[in-house]
Scaffold this motif. Structure first.
Motif, short mmCIF file in Angstrom:
data_model
loop_
_atom_site.label_atom_id
_atom_site.label_comp_id
_atom_site.label_asym_id
_atom_site.label_seq_id
_atom_site.Cartn_x
_atom_site.Cartn_y
_atom_site.Cartn_z
N LEU A 135 -27.72 -4.77 -19.73
CA LEU A 135 -27.95 -5.67 -19.29
C LEU A 135 -28.23 -4.66 -17.70
O LEU A 135 -29.01 -5.95 -17.30
CB LEU A 135 -26.41 -6.78 -19.29
CG LEU A 135 -26.57 -6.83 -20.34
CD1 LEU A 135 -25.09 -8.18 -20.82
CD2 LEU A 135 -27.44 -7.55 -21.95
N LYS A 136 -27.14 -4.49 -17.25
CA LYS A 136 -27.37 -3.86 -15.54
C LYS A 136 -29.08 -3.57 -15.82
O LYS A 136 -29.60 -3.68 -14.67
CB LYS A 136 -26.74 -2.73 -15.50
CG LYS A 136 -26.35 -2.52 -14.12
CD LYS A 136 -25.72 -3.06 -13.26
CE LYS A 136 -25.45 -2.93 -12.00
NZ LYS A 136 -25.98 -4.39 -10.89
N LEU A 137 -29.76 -2.62 -16.33
CA LEU A 137 -30.62 -2.01 -15.81
C LEU A 137 -32.11 -3.82 -16.24
O LEU A 137 -32.79 -3.34 -15.15
CB LEU A 137 -31.47 -1.30 -17.26
CG LEU A 137 -30.44 -0.20 -17.18
CD1 LEU A 137 -31.35 0.97 -18.10
CD2 LEU A 137 -30.93 1.04 -16.25
N ALA A 138 -31.89 -4.13 -17.59
CA ALA A 138 -32.56 -5.84 -17.56
C ALA A 138 -32.80 -6.75 -16.17
O ALA A 138 -33.62 -7.59 -15.94
CB ALA A 138 -32.18 -6.63 -18.99
N ASP A 139 -31.29 -6.39 -16.24
CA ASP A 139 -30.95 -7.15 -14.57
C ASP A 139 -31.96 -6.89 -13.76
O ASP A 139 -32.81 -7.70 -12.43
CB ASP A 139 -29.46 -7.72 -13.80
CG ASP A 139 -29.24 -8.69 -13.63
OD1 ASP A 139 -30.71 -9.75 -13.24
OD2 ASP A 139 -28.56 -8.77 -13.20
N TYR A 140 -31.63 -5.05 -12.93
CA TYR A 140 -32.57 -4.99 -12.13
C TYR A 140 -33.74 -4.57 -12.20
O TYR A 140 -34.67 -4.98 -11.32
CB TYR A 140 -32.26 -3.09 -11.85
CG TYR A 140 -32.25 -2.46 -11.10
CD1 TYR A 140 -31.96 -2.65 -9.80
CD2 TYR A 140 -33.68 -1.11 -11.20
CE1 TYR A 140 -32.70 -1.71 -8.58
CE2 TYR A 140 -34.20 -1.17 -10.40
CZ TYR A 140 -33.45 -0.75 -8.74
OH TYR A 140 -34.15 -0.04 -8.27
N LEU A 193 -30.17 6.82 -16.74
CA LEU A 193 -31.33 7.43 -18.22
C LEU A 193 -31.90 5.47 -18.88
O LEU A 193 -31.03 4.73 -18.74
CB LEU A 193 -29.90 7.13 -19.69
CG LEU A 193 -29.67 8.78 -18.99
CD1 LEU A 193 -27.78 8.87 -20.45
CD2 LEU A 193 -30.42 9.73 -19.54
N LEU A 194 -32.83 5.24 -19.41
CA LEU A 194 -33.88 4.68 -19.50
C LEU A 194 -33.85 4.35 -21.19
O LEU A 194 -33.94 5.12 -21.82
CB LEU A 194 -34.70 4.25 -18.78
CG LEU A 194 -35.22 4.93 -16.89
CD1 LEU A 194 -36.01 4.74 -16.73
CD2 LEU A 194 -34.75 3.53 -16.65
N CYS A 195 -33.51 3.36 -21.62
CA CYS A 195 -34.01 3.27 -22.94
C CYS A 195 -34.22 1.63 -23.65
O CYS A 195 -33.84 0.69 -22.25
CB CYS A 195 -32.84 2.90 -23.71
SG CYS A 195 -31.22 1.82 -22.83
N GLY A 196 -34.24 1.13 -24.60
CA GLY A 196 -35.01 -0.31 -24.82
C GLY A 196 -35.86 -0.98 -24.12
O GLY A 196 -36.85 0.32 -23.40
N LYS A 197 -36.29 -1.96 -23.76
CA LYS A 197 -37.47 -2.05 -22.77
C LYS A 197 -37.68 -1.99 -21.30
O LYS A 197 -38.66 -1.97 -20.83
CB LYS A 197 -37.74 -3.99 -23.13
CG LYS A 197 -37.58 -4.04 -23.69
CD LYS A 197 -37.97 -5.94 -23.85
CE LYS A 197 -37.71 -6.10 -25.54
NZ LYS A 197 -38.16 -7.97 -25.60
N SER A 249 -37.62 1.49 -20.87
CA SER A 249 -37.95 2.42 -20.77
C SER A 249 -39.88 2.91 -20.54
O SER A 249 -40.18 1.50 -20.21
CB SER A 249 -38.19 3.39 -22.70
OG SER A 249 -36.93 3.59 -22.90
N GLY A 250 -39.73 3.24 -19.34
CA GLY A 250 -40.98 3.42 -18.56
C GLY A 250 -41.10 3.05 -17.01
O GLY A 250 -41.86 3.20 -16.74
N HIS A 251 -40.23 2.45 -16.78
CA HIS A 251 -39.71 2.08 -15.85
C HIS A 251 -39.46 2.62 -14.70
O HIS A 251 -39.07 3.65 -15.12
CB HIS A 251 -38.91 1.07 -15.59
CG HIS A 251 -39.22 -0.81 -16.12
ND1 HIS A 251 -39.50 -0.36 -17.95
CD2 HIS A 251 -39.64 -2.03 -15.42
CE1 HIS A 251 -39.53 -2.34 -17.58
NE2 HIS A 251 -39.80 -2.68 -16.71
N HIS A 252 -39.95 2.69 -13.63
CA HIS A 252 -39.76 3.38 -12.57
C HIS A 252 -38.91 3.19 -11.71
O HIS A 252 -38.82 2.09 -11.15
CB HIS A 252 -41.58 3.44 -11.47
CG HIS A 252 -42.56 4.06 -12.69
ND1 HIS A 252 -42.53 6.03 -12.98
CD2 HIS A 252 -43.86 3.59 -12.92
CE1 HIS A 252 -43.83 6.32 -13.97
NE2 HIS A 252 -43.53 4.62 -13.64
#
Length: 541
Positions: A381-386, A531-535, A537-540
């Motif tokens: 959720l934290k990565l989705a928010d960011y 670490l990036l995962c799920g959706k 992944s590939g974000h910069h």
């Protein structure tokens, strides 16, 4: 004139140089670790079984820190499954990036690593760490975190002659993967097979007659409350999860799942050995683990009956919980007294009531909060928010008060809050089982316990003067517990059942503590090694 200007410039350079040196010297210290997570075979209850080791140790290494020290910990995962550690009670100020739960972090893949970077900012006390992924906690991977005070900050008791850490918890002989398969099939876990103290059924602690020792007690188990006692010795409670408390004397202490406490014990009895006892509470079958307190001048083994547990159940335990009081004149991690923060005079900005339940959803057992059973997203959720990734969670997926109508359902539930909200949070337990609730990123004031249904009229019995702060609060069967929490730590924070079966099957959610102003005063930047995962992944970055 030139010489005067030169001397002024030289003095200016010297002052700046001295200032820079003092700033470097004043920076809080760093500790560096490399921990490798592996499987091993041990026999904690007499039967060989697979356990999770950290650097070959079960329990894992003890993390001893001083207030404000920084930790740089490289965690190497040699298991066959993704893995994370969470730091139970460490507030991660402005830093939910390092919280180590699936809502904030991608799990570390097998044969990979991740370096945690966090600070024990303005904290002292007794804490733990453990795996937050799957049912790994049932196999080990847990350990102690002890945060000691800085030399310039006093503590409200004479410095003890020694310090013993006791990690106590229930234990299964069944492999963690089999336990997980049972839960996935819709079956509740059986009652545990035994209790362990520091990963063993029997152990010995040595101390000198006449000296006083601190015993740091943590319940690292999966499901059961415990009672702790030492034959012939009184327990002086001095600290509860970072709170210095009024130093009451107890014969025994109830410690619920996920909780920690520190007591002082003076070895003032005749020189012999004495039993240290932990036993399960509120269970039909009583599990007991013993250790031995060995006086170094003893020539007699421990003898006699084990000290008895409390004769009474929930009401006795609730009365004991109410007796824990904040020491208002004592310093905590900062030089100002704990009581200088008058929490009871602050009007809450909102009230949240959370009711737990155990519904069947699609024919399988789940656990829910306000009829919502949490499911993890593949994207934290934290990565989705960011990264502003849509469709991962919705802030209207769960209500802030229970509803009477409609069936329970699954969702990735997030409650929206604002930075600097002051929240009254009521845990309503209408089930016949004990509950234990933990909030990452914070400690909170436990201001009220009561039987039956909570209503606004129950505020009359709140302790608004000297309630202790802690990070995990118990709720008795068919009862309620109220906490007050100042949401001054921006981030995405896990609010969960500390009873791991319930957490795994959905009794959790996240608080999104948010402000539109992106500032380093409120929250640190995303880590460069994230670490990036799920959706995501590939974000910069």
């Amino acid at each position: 004139m030139r010489s005067t200007c030169f001397l002024y410039l030289l003095l200016h350079v010297v002052v700046l140089a001295l200032l820079s040196v003092s700033l470097v010297q004043a920076e809080d210290g760093y500790k560096y670790f490399t921990w490798t997570v592996t499987y091993g075979t041990l026999s904690p209850l007499g039967t060989p079984q697979q356990v999770i080791l950290i650097n070959g140790q079960f329990p894992g290494p003890q993390l001893d820190l001083v207030t404000n020290e920084n930790v740089v910990l490289n965690l190497v995962n040699k298991l066959d499954q993704p893995f994370l550690l969470t730091w139970n009670g460490i507030k991660q100020r402005k830093n939910s990036w390092q919280d180590g739960v699936l809502g904030t972090n991608c799990p570390i893949p097998p044969n990979s690593n991740y370096t945690y970077k966090f600070q024990a900012k303005d904290q002292i006390g007794t804490y733990t760490y453990f795996p937050s992924t799957q049912l790994h906690k049932a196999a080990g991977g847990f350990g102690a975190i002890n945060v000691y005070h800085r030399s310039v900050i006093s503590v409200p008791y004479p410095y003890p002659d020694g310090d013993f850490t006791l990690l106590i918890g229930d234990w299964y002989k069944t492999n963690h993967k089999a336990l997980r398969e049972s839960l996935d099939s819709g079956k509740s876990l059986a009652f545990p097979d035994g209790l362990l103290i520091n990963g063993q059924a029997h152990s010995t602690i040595n101390g000198d007659q006449g000296k006083t020792y601190m015993f740091r007690i943590s319940n690292v188990g999966m499901s059961t409350s415990i009672n702790f006692r030492i034959q012939g010795h009184a327990l002086k409670l001095v600290e509860v999860e970072g709170s210095h408390v009024i130093q009451n004397i107890y014969d025994s202490l109830d410690v619920h799942v996920g909780q920690s406490a520190a007591v002082l014990v003076t070895l003032n009895q005749s020189p012999k050995d004495y039993y240290i006892v932990a036993s399960t509470r509120f269970s039909r079958r009583i599990l007991t683990a013993t250790a031995v307190l060995h006086y170094t001048n003893s020539h007699s083994p421990a003898s006699g009956p084990l000290p008895s547990p409390p004769a009474y159940q929930y009401h006795w335990s609730l009365i004991q919980a109410r007796s824990f009081r904040w020491n208002l004149t004592a310093n905590a991690a900062r030089p100002n007294p704990q009581g200088s923060y008058h929490y009871g005079k602050i009007t809450p900005t909102k009230t949240i009531v959370l009711a737990n339940s155990a519904p069947l959803i699609n024919g399988k057992l789940r656990y829910a909060v306000n009829k919502v059973s949490y499911v993890n997203s593949e994207t934290p959720l934290k990565l989705a928010d960011y990264f502003n990734i849509p469709g991962i969670f919705s802030v209207d997926s769960i209500q802030s008060i229970p509803s009477n109508g409609g069936p329970a359902y699954v969702a990735t539930s997030v409650l929206p809050t604002s930075l600097h909200d002051f929240v009254e949070l009521v845990f309503q337990n209408d089930e016949n089982t004990m509950q234990s609730w933990h909030l990452d990123g914070y400690d909170f004031w436990v201001v009220g316990y009561g039987f039956g249904q909570w209503t606004p009229a129950r505020r009359r019995i709140y302790n608004l003067v000297d309630a202790p702060t802690r990070h995990t609060a118990q709720v008795y069967p068919n009862s309620w517990t109220t906490i007050l929490v100042s949401l001054d730590n921006q981030g995405m924070w896990n609010l969960r059942s500390a009873i791991w079966e319930r957490q795994y099957l959905g009794q959790q959610l996240y608080l999104r503590v948010w402000t539109d102003q992106r500032s380093l005063r409120n929250e640190y930047n995303i880590p460069t090694n994230v670490l990036l995962c799920g959706k995501a992944s590939g974000h910069h970055l």
